[in-house]
Design a protein around this motif. Structure first.
Motif, short mmCIF file in Angstrom:
data_model
loop_
_atom_site.label_atom_id
_atom_site.label_comp_id
_atom_site.label_asym_id
_atom_site.label_seq_id
_atom_site.Cartn_x
_atom_site.Cartn_y
_atom_site.Cartn_z
N LEU A 25 -17.29 7.85 -131.09
CA LEU A 25 -18.14 8.69 -131.93
C LEU A 25 -17.30 9.64 -132.76
O LEU A 25 -17.58 9.88 -133.93
N SER A 26 -16.24 10.19 -132.17
CA SER A 26 -15.34 11.08 -132.92
C SER A 26 -14.64 10.33 -134.04
O SER A 26 -14.34 10.90 -135.10
N ALA A 27 -14.38 9.04 -133.80
CA ALA A 27 -13.67 8.25 -134.81
C ALA A 27 -14.58 7.75 -135.91
O ALA A 27 -14.11 7.37 -136.99
N CYS A 28 -15.90 7.73 -135.66
CA CYS A 28 -16.85 7.18 -136.65
C CYS A 28 -18.18 7.91 -136.51
O CYS A 28 -19.05 7.50 -135.74
N GLU A 29 -18.36 8.99 -137.26
CA GLU A 29 -19.58 9.79 -137.14
C GLU A 29 -20.83 9.03 -137.58
O GLU A 29 -21.93 9.32 -137.14
N SER A 30 -20.65 7.99 -138.45
CA SER A 30 -21.82 7.24 -138.92
C SER A 30 -22.44 6.41 -137.81
O SER A 30 -23.56 5.92 -137.95
N ALA A 31 -21.73 6.25 -136.69
CA ALA A 31 -22.26 5.49 -135.56
C ALA A 31 -22.93 6.41 -134.54
O ALA A 31 -23.14 6.02 -133.39
N LYS A 32 -23.28 7.61 -134.95
CA LYS A 32 -23.82 8.59 -134.03
C LYS A 32 -25.06 8.08 -133.28
O LYS A 32 -25.16 8.21 -132.06
N ASP A 33 -26.02 7.48 -134.03
CA ASP A 33 -27.25 7.00 -133.39
C ASP A 33 -26.95 5.94 -132.34
O ASP A 33 -27.56 5.92 -131.27
N VAL A 34 -26.01 5.05 -132.65
CA VAL A 34 -25.66 3.99 -131.70
C VAL A 34 -25.03 4.59 -130.45
O VAL A 34 -25.40 4.27 -129.31
N ALA A 35 -24.05 5.49 -130.67
CA ALA A 35 -23.33 6.08 -129.54
C ALA A 35 -24.28 6.89 -128.65
O ALA A 35 -24.23 6.81 -127.41
N GLU A 36 -25.17 7.67 -129.28
CA GLU A 36 -26.10 8.48 -128.49
C GLU A 36 -27.04 7.59 -127.68
O GLU A 36 -27.37 7.89 -126.53
N PHE A 37 -27.47 6.48 -128.29
CA PHE A 37 -28.33 5.54 -127.57
C PHE A 37 -27.60 4.98 -126.34
O PHE A 37 -28.15 4.94 -125.23
N LEU A 38 -26.36 4.56 -126.53
CA LEU A 38 -25.60 3.95 -125.43
C LEU A 38 -25.29 4.97 -124.34
O LEU A 38 -25.31 4.65 -123.14
#
Length: 747
Positions: A668-681
């Motif tokens: 998530l730190s490396a790619c903020e645009s993946a926030k929704d995916v990371a939070e879901f996981l």
């Protein structure tokens, strides 16, 4: 020169556009019959007079006094022929003069006055176009009667008693007229204002003249919102003196119904019903029937619309067969006689027949429609109706569709006009747009629910196989065997011009994609994926299908899987997974309701598939030195997240939940645009236990461990080996599954 048989009278002012055409059209008649041309110039300044001088036998100036009758009577006073023949400058005599020649040979004419047919063109296409109205105009009078014109505008011959004249009709003699075709809106308004001013003066002179009210309606109905008043007044005059005006009934009802239809007056249906008393009138059977059909069609009263529509078609047939009272057309124009209006009725009638399940009539009407005469909207509508007839009957509609397609797709000659080519392109585009729509899963699913469903609409295109993408697509959708599908797909030259839903069908049946020998560039794959996304529900089903197979067998299939799963990752509704458990939600307006558990499962499957693809894809595209934590900043953001996601799921598979969480947070730190995916996981961490390795996996781990022992800790080959696919499969067996935790801080 012998005494003229015809004295052809013309008044004109500034008619340079059309005057010579008019005069040239008279030359064949002058060659066949002794004629003189007598012309009055009412004030030309544009060179019209110079044109007139070349053709006129008598030419004189006449000062305009705001009265058409005065000008025409002045022309008649200078005529020496047996018969007077009045023609306007913006008219022309059509080529067939046989009837006029025959008339000149009669020893005695049956009447002292004759009417000829006038076709009033509405567009500059003239004979090539389809917008016109027809009427009969009394243009010929025996000069020995001493008859005079009366009326400031729309002047006519009347007897000394004030009554109209009795006429013979020359129904095969036609004048063309284009005076309204070239008008700008400003010119139209100017002519309207001039005509209405003269008509109002005429009305003041005789407030009980029904013909004046009819002319007021015709002149004002498309430009004056208050023309309903003229309609009501016309009806009052008609009812007040039916003994005098009874023979005007047909044109009166045509006028008032036309006005009521155009302006949506509350009296419309009442006036339509009154017209039944004139059931033999060409005005009722064509113009009133047209407006009545349109009115009931718009109300979805299909049975009544059919009744009036069939009356209209019968009226048109009688008109074309010359089986009507020509005298009626002296009283007004019949407005809906052109093929344009007939075709409009035909198209809506087909829809009425379909709604009333009168399939035989619908088929017959569709067979009568000529595809090349349709406009784009009609082409679209006819396409839909053929498909509906196909869906609900067992008629040979594929043959009808084949004929329709052949006409629409026919190449025009190179010398065809650009307007004609543009129209053909628009029609084919309309047809294609509607035709392609029936291949979508959503459309097919909705079709099955429709009343009377017998077969899918797309099967109507089966005869086009080998001729058009639509036919090839229909054949492919009918095919389920993957081997047979592959064979048929390989026969298609441009595979990717097919409807995307057909390719999706092939993939769902197990066809390898991209096709062997039909490799794609990465950007082409991306475009195809975007097309697949048009059907959201089937797209995610397709992704699950692809990811469950051996998608990485070739570099092309790996890249294709990467494009699919990346699109799924970007388009999945990750926030929906946070809805409280058990609540039903809908992914899209048209999608099925899914439970919270279903959404969580879908999200996890997409994320895991993304991790698997990235694990395979990244080593093929980037050097091993880059696929290390300290060098990951060189990767695009989503690939950075993909690297961490792959590592996280490997940790999870080892039973290392702590490592899974740590790696996702780093990702998530490396790619903020993946926030929704990371939070879901992170919100849905599976409760897993370390899996016992299989015998094959344990043997592989031992082999890898032996190889590692051959390298010193600082040997760069050691790091390369650790990035290999073989090492990744058994890393947790070699390195151990636990990540130390000290003081609550991840190490």
């Amino acid at each position: 020169m012998s005494k003229p048989f015809f004295s052809i009278g013309i008044i004109f002012k500034n008619e340079i556009r059309c005057l010579e055409r008019c005069l040239k059209s008279l030359q064949p008649l002058k060659s066949a019959i002794p004629c003189e041309i007598v012309m009055a110039d009412t004030g030309s300044t544009d060179g019209s007079r110079e044109i007139a001088e070349q053709y006129a036998d008598v030419l004189f100036d006449f000062e305009w006094v705001d009265d058409f009758s005065a000008a025409r009577n002045a022309v008649m006073d200078r005529c020496s022929g047996q018969w007077y023949f009045s023609i306007d400058a913006d008219e022309w005599l059509l080529e067939d003069i046989a009837e006029l020649v025959q008339f000149s040979k009669l020893k005695k004419a049956p009447r002292d006055y004759c009417g000829v047919m006038v076709r009033n063109y509405k567009t500059t296409e003239l004979e090539k176009g389809e917008h016109y109205v027809d009427f009969t105009a009394i243009r010929m009078a025996k000069l020995s009667t001493g008859m005079r014109y009366s009326g400031r505008i729309h002047e006519k011959w009347v007897q000394s008693t004030g009554e109209g004249v009795f006429v013979s009709i020359l129904g095969k003699t036609w004048l063309g007229h284009d005076g309204y075709a070239y008008f700008s809106q400003e010119a139209v308004m100017q002519k309207h204002d001039r005509n209405m001013a003269l008509l109002k003066k005429k009305m003041e002179d005789d407030p009980k003249d029904l013909q004046t009210y009819i002319e007021c309606m015709d002149s004002s109905k498309s430009l004056d919102e208050n023309c309903g008043d003229y309609a009501r007044q016309a009806l009052e005059v008609f009812f007040a003196d039916q003994e005098r005006w009874g023979h005007f009934g047909g044109v009166v009802y045509r006028g008032i119904v036309s006005v009521a239809s155009l302006h949506e007056l509350p009296e419309l249906e009442e006036w339509i019903s009154l017209s039944k008393d004139y059931s033999k009138s060409i005005f009722v059977n064509i113009d009133v029937a047209f407006d009545a059909h349109t009115h009931y069609y718009q109300k979805d009263d299909y049975e009544e619309a059919i009744r009036w529509g069939e009356m209209y078609r019968k009226g048109i047939a009688d008109y074309r067969a010359d089986q009507f009272d020509h005298v009626e057309l002296i009283r007004g124009v019949v407005e809906r006689v052109s093929p344009y209006w007939e075709r409009k009725i035909m198209v809506s009638l087909v829809n009425c027949y379909l709604n009333c399940k009168e399939y035989d009539k619908a088929l017959t009407a569709l067979q009568e429609l000529t595809a090349e005469t349709l406009d784009a909207e009609q082409a679209r509508f006819v396409t839909l109706m053929i498909m509906q007839l196909h869906r609900e009957t067992e008629f040979d509609t594929p043959a009808l569709m084949m004929s329709y397609w052949e006409t629409l797709s026919k190449e025009l000659p190179e010398d065809a006009e650009e307007d004609e080519k543009a129209k053909a392109r628009r029609n084919l585009d309309s047809f294609t747009k509607e035709a392609y729509g029936v291949f979508t899963p959503k459309y097919r699913k909705e079709e099955q629910k429709k009343e009377g469903f017998l077969r899918y609409s797309y099967t109507v295109f089966l005869p086009l196989a080998g001729k058009d993408d639509l036919g090839d697509s229909a054949v492919l959708l009918e095919t389920k065997d993957p081997g047979e599908l592959t064979e048929k797909l390989n026969q298609i030259e441009n595979l990717y011009s097919l409807p995307i839903h057909v390719l999706s069908h092939a993939m769902m049946q197990g066809v390898e994609f991209p096709m062997p020998g039909k490799s794609l560039q990465l950007e082409e794959m991306s475009r195809l994926v975007n097309r697949l996304l048009q059907e959201r529900e089937s797209f995610f089903t397709l992704v699950e299908k692809i990811m469950s197979g051996n998608y990485g067998r070739t570099l092309q299939s790996l890249c294709w899987a990467k494009e699919l799963i990346t699109a799924a990752l970007k388009n999945n509704d990750w926030a929906a997974g946070k809805i409280p458990e058990g609540k039903m939600i809908t992914l899209s307006m048209d999608g099925p309701a899914e439970s919270h558990e279903d959404l969580v499962a879908r999200g996890m499957n997409i994320a895991r598939a993304f991790a698997q693809v990235e694990r395979k894809y990244l080593p093929l595209c980037y050097a091993q030195d880059i696929l290390r934590r300290e060098a990951l900043f060189l990767l695009p953001p989503l690939h950075r997240f993909g690297w961490y996601c792959a590592q996280a799921f490997q940790a999870l598979d080892r039973g290392d939940q702590v490592g899974y969480v740590r790696l996702l947070r780093e990702g998530l730190s490396a790619c903020e645009s993946a926030k929704d995916v990371a939070e879901f996981l992170l919100e849905h961490i599976p409760d897993v236990k370390p899996q016992e390795p299989s015998a094959e996996l344990a043997a592989l781990a031992e082999q890898v461990r032996t190889m590692l022992e051959r390298f010193s800790p600082d040997d760069p080959m050691l790091e390369a080996l650790k990035q290999s696919e073989a090492y990744q499969k058994v890393a947790y067996l070699i390195e151990g599954s636990a990540v130390p935790v000290r003081g609550g801080i991840l190490q």
